[in-house]
Design a protein around this motif. Structure first.
Motif, PDB file in Angstrom:
ATOM      1  N   SER A  99       0.808  -1.222   0.000  1.00 52.45           N
ATOM      2  CA  SER A  99       0.000   0.000   0.000  1.00 52.45           C
ATOM      3  C   SER A  99       0.840   1.270   0.000  1.00 52.45           C
ATOM      4  CB  SER A  99      -0.930   0.003   1.211  1.00 52.45           C
ATOM      5  OG  SER A  99      -0.188   0.203   2.396  1.00 52.45           O
ATOM      6  N   GLY A 100       2.149   1.122   0.107  1.00 48.08           N
ATOM      7  CA  GLY A 100       3.014   2.294   0.122  1.00 48.08           C
ATOM      8  C   GLY A 100       3.234   2.896   1.496  1.00 48.08           C
ATOM      9  N   SER A 101       2.778   2.195   2.524  1.00 43.50           N
ATOM     10  CA  SER A 101       3.040   2.659   3.887  1.00 43.50           C
ATOM     11  C   SER A 101       4.497   2.400   4.237  1.00 43.50           C
ATOM     12  CB  SER A 101       2.153   1.908   4.893  1.00 43.50           C
ATOM     13  OG  SER A 101       0.800   2.203   4.669  1.00 43.50           O
ATOM     14  N   VAL A 102       5.008   3.192   5.149  1.00 41.70           N
ATOM     15  CA  VAL A 102       6.367   2.990   5.639  1.00 41.70           C
ATOM     16  C   VAL A 102       6.329   1.906   6.710  1.00 41.70           C
ATOM     17  CG1 VAL A 102       8.304   4.061   6.848  1.00 41.70           C
ATOM     18  CG2 VAL A 102       6.976   5.390   5.205  1.00 41.70           C
ATOM     19  N   VAL A 103       7.237   0.951   6.618  1.00 40.75           N
ATOM     20  CA  VAL A 103       7.392  -0.054   7.667  1.00 40.75           C
ATOM     21  C   VAL A 103       8.598   0.358   8.496  1.00 40.75           C
ATOM     22  CG1 VAL A 103       7.794  -2.486   8.193  1.00 40.75           C
ATOM     23  CG2 VAL A 103       6.394  -1.856   6.204  1.00 40.75           C
ATOM     24  N   ILE A 104       8.370   0.554   9.780  1.00 39.26           N
ATOM     25  CA  ILE A 104       9.439   0.939  10.702  1.00 39.26           C
ATOM     26  C   ILE A 104       9.616  -0.200  11.700  1.00 39.26           C
ATOM     27  CG2 ILE A 104      10.203   2.583  12.460  1.00 39.26           C
ATOM     28  CD1 ILE A 104       8.452   4.691  11.034  1.00 39.26           C
ATOM     29  N   TRP A 105      10.832  -0.678  11.796  1.00 39.98           N
ATOM     30  CA  TRP A 105      11.164  -1.792  12.680  1.00 39.98           C
ATOM     31  C   TRP A 105      11.691  -1.246  13.996  1.00 39.98           C
ATOM     32  CZ3 TRP A 105       9.913  -6.578  10.892  1.00 39.98           C
ATOM     33  CH2 TRP A 105       9.608  -6.658   9.525  1.00 39.98           C
ATOM     34  N   VAL A 106      11.047  -1.611  15.084  1.00 40.96           N
ATOM     35  CA  VAL A 106      11.480  -1.187  16.415  1.00 40.96           C
ATOM     36  C   VAL A 106      12.027  -2.418  17.126  1.00 40.96           C
ATOM     37  CG1 VAL A 106      10.788  -0.166  18.608  1.00 40.96           C
ATOM     38  CG2 VAL A 106       9.707   0.604  16.474  1.00 40.96           C
ATOM     39  N   ILE A 107      13.309  -2.374  17.420  1.00 37.76           N
ATOM     40  CA  ILE A 107      13.926  -3.517  18.081  1.00 37.76           C
ATOM     41  C   ILE A 107      14.657  -3.070  19.344  1.00 37.76           C
ATOM     42  CG2 ILE A 107      14.131  -4.848  15.950  1.00 37.76           C
ATOM     43  CD1 ILE A 107      17.089  -4.183  15.927  1.00 37.76           C
ATOM     44  N   ARG A 108      14.707  -3.964  20.275  1.00 39.36           N
ATOM     45  CA  ARG A 108      15.412  -3.697  21.534  1.00 39.36           C
ATOM     46  C   ARG A 108      16.789  -4.320  21.442  1.00 39.36           C
ATOM     47  NH1 ARG A 108      14.401  -3.490  27.713  1.00 39.36           N
ATOM     48  NH2 ARG A 108      12.422  -2.521  27.255  1.00 39.36           N
ATOM     49  N   GLU A 109      17.782  -3.541  21.797  1.00 37.91           N
ATOM     50  CA  GLU A 109      19.152  -4.045  21.847  1.00 37.91           C
ATOM     51  C   GLU A 109      19.834  -3.502  23.087  1.00 37.91           C
ATOM     52  OE1 GLU A 109      21.389  -3.146  18.321  1.00 37.91           O
ATOM     53  OE2 GLU A 109      20.429  -4.747  17.192  1.00 37.91           O
ATOM     54  N   HIS A 110      20.712  -4.342  23.638  1.00 35.38           N
ATOM     55  CA  HIS A 110      21.487  -3.937  24.806  1.00 35.38           C
ATOM     56  C   HIS A 110      22.964  -4.232  24.595  1.00 35.38           C
ATOM     57  CE1 HIS A 110      18.041  -2.919  27.205  1.00 35.38           C
ATOM     58  NE2 HIS A 110      17.478  -4.073  26.895  1.00 35.38           N
TER      59      HIS A 110
END
Length: 132
Positions: free
Chosen positions: A48-59
């Protein structure tokens, strides 16, 4: 990155091995049951042309940057969880980031606390956010 054509972003949050796999140190019960719907949401957003933003946790490997309630995961020789560069911090099988998709690294529960997510959403002209 240019502004999103339809002003909508899909945030894919914490779909990492250390949260999703049944034997993971931070396993969220039922997380893997959600995977087919998350994959479907990502595919739909991309089409659909939406932006996919990946939110990941890192330490950090030392665990110096984790909340006090999770410090025990890093003490007494334990290897921690969602440590940058480890298999546990990787996305679960079936999900992958495309080169043009932004990734937001978080160190706390909120994707907005001490990250660039707010700036990213504003710069992309996002008015609608879908969270998966």
């Amino acid at each position: 990155m240019k502004p999103a054509a339809n002003r909508t972003a899909l945030l894919v949050v914490d779909m990492q091995n250390d949260f999703c796999l049944p034997d993971a140190p931070l396993c969220v019960k039922g997380a893997m049951n959600c995977l087919p719907k998350v994959i479907q949401a990502v595919e739909t957003a991309r089409r659909s042309g939406s932006v996919v933003i990946w939110v990941i946790r890192e330490h950090l490997p030392s665990g110096v940057d984790v909340e006090s309630c999770r410090r025990a995961l890093f003490e007494d020789g334990r290897k921690g969880a969602t440590v940058a560069g480890t298999d546990g911090a990787k996305l679960v099988e079936g999900l992958s980031v495309l080169d043009e998709e932004p990734v937001v690294i978080k160190r706390r529960w909120s994707a907005f606390f001490a990250t660039h997510l707010d700036l990213l959403l504003r710069r992309l002209g996002i008015e609608h956010v879908v969270v998966s």
